[in-house]
Motif scaffolding. Structure first.
Motif, PDB file in Angstrom:
ATOM      1  N   SER A 222       0.829  -1.209   0.000  1.00 11.36           N
ATOM      2  CA  SER A 222       0.000   0.000   0.000  1.00 11.36           C
ATOM      3  C   SER A 222       0.861   1.256   0.000  1.00 11.36           C
ATOM      4  CB  SER A 222      -0.910   0.009   1.237  1.00 11.36           C
ATOM      5  OG  SER A 222      -0.138   0.046   2.422  1.00 11.36           O
ATOM      6  N   LYS A 223       2.177   1.083   0.221  1.00 12.17           N
ATOM      7  CA  LYS A 223       3.104   2.201   0.248  1.00 12.17           C
ATOM      8  C   LYS A 223       4.077   2.117  -0.930  1.00 12.17           C
ATOM      9  CE  LYS A 223       3.090   2.554   5.321  1.00 12.17           C
ATOM     10  NZ  LYS A 223       3.930   2.523   6.548  1.00 12.17           N
ATOM     11  N   ALA A 224       4.707   3.250  -1.253  1.00 13.77           N
ATOM     12  CA  ALA A 224       5.702   3.304  -2.322  1.00 13.77           C
ATOM     13  C   ALA A 224       6.781   4.317  -1.953  1.00 13.77           C
ATOM     14  CB  ALA A 224       5.062   3.678  -3.662  1.00 13.77           C
ATOM     15  N   ILE A 225       7.997   4.086  -2.453  1.00 10.32           N
ATOM     16  CA  ILE A 225       9.134   4.958  -2.181  1.00 10.32           C
ATOM     17  C   ILE A 225       9.294   5.950  -3.324  1.00 10.32           C
ATOM     18  CG2 ILE A 225      11.596   5.097  -1.687  1.00 10.32           C
ATOM     19  CD1 ILE A 225      10.047   3.627   0.444  1.00 10.32           C
ATOM     20  N   LEU A 226       9.177   7.240  -3.003  1.00 10.05           N
ATOM     21  CA  LEU A 226       9.399   8.302  -3.977  1.00 10.05           C
ATOM     22  C   LEU A 226      10.860   8.726  -3.895  1.00 10.05           C
ATOM     23  CD1 LEU A 226       7.890  10.312  -5.981  1.00 10.05           C
ATOM     24  CD2 LEU A 226       7.886  11.910  -4.053  1.00 10.05           C
ATOM     25  N   SER A 227      11.542   8.804  -5.039  1.00 11.90           N
ATOM     26  CA  SER A 227      12.956   9.198  -5.044  1.00 11.90           C
ATOM     27  C   SER A 227      13.176  10.388  -5.969  1.00 11.90           C
ATOM     28  CB  SER A 227      13.841   8.019  -5.479  1.00 11.90           C
ATOM     29  OG  SER A 227      13.427   7.499  -6.728  1.00 11.90           O
ATOM     30  N   LEU A 237      16.932  12.339  -2.416  1.00 16.44           N
ATOM     31  CA  LEU A 237      15.899  12.640  -1.421  1.00 16.44           C
ATOM     32  C   LEU A 237      14.799  11.603  -1.593  1.00 16.44           C
ATOM     33  CD1 LEU A 237      15.008  14.718   0.751  1.00 16.44           C
ATOM     34  CD2 LEU A 237      13.798  15.934  -1.066  1.00 16.44           C
ATOM     35  N   ILE A 238      14.496  10.843  -0.554  1.00 14.64           N
ATOM     36  CA  ILE A 238      13.464   9.812  -0.655  1.00 14.64           C
ATOM     37  C   ILE A 238      12.370  10.060   0.373  1.00 14.64           C
ATOM     38  CG2 ILE A 238      15.019   8.072  -1.586  1.00 14.64           C
ATOM     39  CD1 ILE A 238      15.152   6.793   1.187  1.00 14.64           C
ATOM     40  N   ASN A 239      11.171   9.574   0.036  1.00 15.21           N
ATOM     41  CA  ASN A 239      10.028   9.704   0.933  1.00 15.21           C
ATOM     42  C   ASN A 239       9.120   8.499   0.711  1.00 15.21           C
ATOM     43  OD1 ASN A 239       8.396  10.865   2.869  1.00 15.21           O
ATOM     44  ND2 ASN A 239       7.280  12.149   1.419  1.00 15.21           N
ATOM     45  N   ILE A 240       8.397   8.123   1.732  1.00 21.86           N
ATOM     46  CA  ILE A 240       7.458   7.011   1.602  1.00 21.86           C
ATOM     47  C   ILE A 240       6.039   7.560   1.612  1.00 21.86           C
ATOM     48  CG2 ILE A 240       7.359   6.538   4.096  1.00 21.86           C
ATOM     49  CD1 ILE A 240       7.288   3.493   3.268  1.00 21.86           C
ATOM     50  N   ILE A 241       5.249   7.122   0.651  1.00 22.85           N
ATOM     51  CA  ILE A 241       3.886   7.633   0.485  1.00 22.85           C
ATOM     52  C   ILE A 241       2.912   6.457   0.520  1.00 22.85           C
ATOM     53  CG2 ILE A 241       2.298   8.871  -1.042  1.00 22.85           C
ATOM     54  CD1 ILE A 241       4.657  10.369  -2.182  1.00 22.85           C
ATOM     55  N   LYS A 242       1.882   6.579   1.364  1.00 27.59           N
ATOM     56  CA  LYS A 242       0.866   5.538   1.448  1.00 27.59           C
ATOM     57  C   LYS A 242      -0.213   5.775   0.404  1.00 27.59           C
ATOM     58  CE  LYS A 242      -2.024   3.095   4.809  1.00 27.59           C
ATOM     59  NZ  LYS A 242      -2.475   3.035   6.217  1.00 27.59           N
ATOM     60  N   LYS A 243      -0.526   4.737  -0.348  1.00 29.90           N
ATOM     61  CA  LYS A 243      -1.499   4.799  -1.438  1.00 29.90           C
ATOM     62  C   LYS A 243      -1.226   6.014  -2.331  1.00 29.90           C
ATOM     63  CE  LYS A 243      -5.133   2.404   1.150  1.00 29.90           C
ATOM     64  NZ  LYS A 243      -6.524   2.453   1.674  1.00 29.90           N
ATOM     65  N   PRO A 244      -0.078   6.010  -3.001  1.00 26.10           N
ATOM     66  CA  PRO A 244       0.344   7.190  -3.769  1.00 26.10           C
ATOM     67  C   PRO A 244      -0.617   7.556  -4.900  1.00 26.10           C
ATOM     68  CG  PRO A 244       1.674   5.280  -4.339  1.00 26.10           C
ATOM     69  CD  PRO A 244       0.854   4.877  -3.167  1.00 26.10           C
ATOM     70  N   ASN A 245      -0.800   8.848  -5.073  1.00 29.53           N
ATOM     71  CA  ASN A 245      -1.579   9.388  -6.193  1.00 29.53           C
ATOM     72  C   ASN A 245      -1.033  10.777  -6.503  1.00 29.53           C
ATOM     73  OD1 ASN A 245      -2.752  11.191  -4.264  1.00 29.53           O
ATOM     74  ND2 ASN A 245      -4.354   9.667  -3.811  1.00 29.53           N
ATOM     75  N   SER A 246      -1.596  11.422  -7.507  1.00 25.53           N
ATOM     76  CA  SER A 246      -1.082  12.729  -7.932  1.00 25.53           C
ATOM     77  C   SER A 246      -1.231  13.785  -6.839  1.00 25.53           C
ATOM     78  CB  SER A 246      -1.796  13.179  -9.205  1.00 25.53           C
ATOM     79  OG  SER A 246      -3.196  13.277  -8.990  1.00 25.53           O
ATOM     80  N   GLU A 247      -2.303  13.696  -6.062  1.00 27.18           N
ATOM     81  CA  GLU A 247      -2.534  14.674  -5.011  1.00 27.18           C
ATOM     82  C   GLU A 247      -1.448  14.597  -3.932  1.00 27.18           C
ATOM     83  OE1 GLU A 247      -5.962  15.734  -1.632  1.00 27.18           O
ATOM     84  OE2 GLU A 247      -6.435  14.385  -3.304  1.00 27.18           O
ATOM     85  N   LYS A 248      -1.039  13.378  -3.582  1.00 27.39           N
ATOM     86  CA  LYS A 248      -0.027  13.206  -2.538  1.00 27.39           C
ATOM     87  C   LYS A 248       1.365  13.591  -3.035  1.00 27.39           C
ATOM     88  CE  LYS A 248      -2.657   9.775   0.064  1.00 27.39           C
ATOM     89  NZ  LYS A 248      -2.725   8.393   0.575  1.00 27.39           N
TER      90      LYS A 248
END
Length: 376
Positions: A222-227, A237-248
């Motif tokens: 349900s999560k993904a790593i944004l890099s 720079l990395i961040n973890i986003i739960k249920k990623p979408n354009s808004e997040k």
């Protein structure tokens, strides 16, 4: 102690051979080549070869003194029954090259030095460090070059084997399963294509161009790593986003702007290059500030299925696999975990930065205050 001798080269050996055939004295050859006569004497005696076998097993007494060969002997064409010796420059050079290679085989370490080296590398590899990083962080105990360390591993001298290195083993054949439809025609990417990116960079050659991507994850996550990476400084720079979408994703950049300031954002992150993931489809949301309403950055998209157009982020994602292996879930990671991993990444020495870390490079170019705000 300073080395005051040199290896005899091929040209010098050719000169020795020519001088022997012209009956030069040993001292004359030494003066001509600026070498010790004793070195020349040992060179000829060590590298002479049998030109023609004789009919007796005895050796001619003349071969015990200079020139140690039969090249200038008047009896060689008569009824001499001894082995005929000569000095061949090319043969001597080949023997010297072979001896040089053989002398460098094995380990130039004593037992104690080897144990320390073996333990240091083993612990570093288990801690997900590259050989380069291990060498830089342990420069006081590891005096060998990076090439030598790789040779020790490849030859099987150490406990660490080639298969233990993260990128040394060949990858398996890739699977081409289509996961996303990056060719979504409902999104207007006019003036945001890769060709537009090339044109903009050509007009602004010294501008920062960041690259953005999601690290691939398993379908059940349900999560993904944004890099996000700044290629010139290898700053990730990395961040973890739960249920990623354009808004997040937009929310991520809004928070980034809030932390470092609008003017700093426009100066530091003026250009972003990414793929056609639907999560990056809100162009205006990413490009325009919620604080001032003005444009804060430019966003460009690579062509569909051509990841080579953003090679730096692809390479960065490959490095991230040390911390987020394929086929393993990222759902167990918390924002605190991600922060710790990110801190470790930016504190890792990089060869392309001459052994400095991305953090050190960023602070050198900008300042520490901006770095702390960026990673807040």
């Amino acid at each position: 102690m300073k080395k005051n001798w040199k290896h005899i080269n091929l040209e010098q050996r050719k000169t020795i051979s020519s001088c022997i055939s012209h009956n030069y004295k040993l001292v004359q050859i030494g003066n001509l080549l600026q070498l010790d006569p004793t070195s020349i004497s040992k060179e000829v005696k060590r590298n002479r070869i049998v030109a023609k076998p004789g009919s007796t097993s005895k050796q001619c007494d003349k071969l015990n003194r200079w020139p140690f060969v039969c090249t200038s002997c008047n009896l060689r064409y008569t009824h001499c029954t001894f082995d005929k010796y000569k000095y061949d420059a090319k043969v001597a050079q080949n023997k010297a090259n072979a001896n040089l290679v053989n002398s460098r085989r094995g380990l130039d370490l004593d037992d104690e030095e080897f144990k320390i080296l073996d333990k240091t590398i083993k612990e570093g590899i288990e801690d997900n460090q590259s050989l380069y990083e291990i060498k830089i962080k342990n420069s006081d105990t590891i005096q060998k070059s990076l090439t030598t360390l790789y040779r020790y591993v490849n030859k099987g001298f150490l406990t660490t084997k080639r298969i233990d290195l993260p990128y040394a083993v060949k990858y398996k054949k890739r699977k081409h399963n289509k996961k996303y439809d990056y060719s979504n025609n409902s999104i207007d990417r006019s003036n945001h294509t890769y060709l537009d990116y090339l044109a903009f960079i050509h007009q602004n050659p010294r501008i920062n161009a960041w690259q953005l991507d999601f690290l691939g994850s398993i379908k059940t996550d349900s999560k993904a790593i944004l890099s996000l990476i700044l290629p010139e400084l290898q700053l990730i720079l990395i961040n973890i986003i739960k249920k990623p979408n354009s808004e997040k994703v937009v929310k991520f950049f809004d928070l980034l702007e809030k932390n470092i300031g609008t003017e700093e954002f426009k100066m530091l992150i003026p250009v972003i290059l990414t793929d056609r993931d639907p999560c990056f489809s809100d162009i205006n949301g990413i490009c325009y500030s919620k604080i001032t309403g003005e444009e804060r950055c430019k966003l460009f998209f690579c062509d569909p299925y051509i990841s080579s157009q953003k090679p730096n982020i692809e390479n960065a994602n490959k490095k991230l696999r040390k911390y987020f292996p394929k086929k393993s879930s990222v759902d167990r990671y918390t924002p605190k975990d991600i922060k710790e991993i990110n801190k470790r990444i930016v504190d890792t020495p990089i060869k392309s930065l001459d052994g400095y870390t991305p953090k050190e490079a960023f602070i050198k170019v900008y300042d520490e205050e901006l770095f702390l705000k960026l990673y807040k």
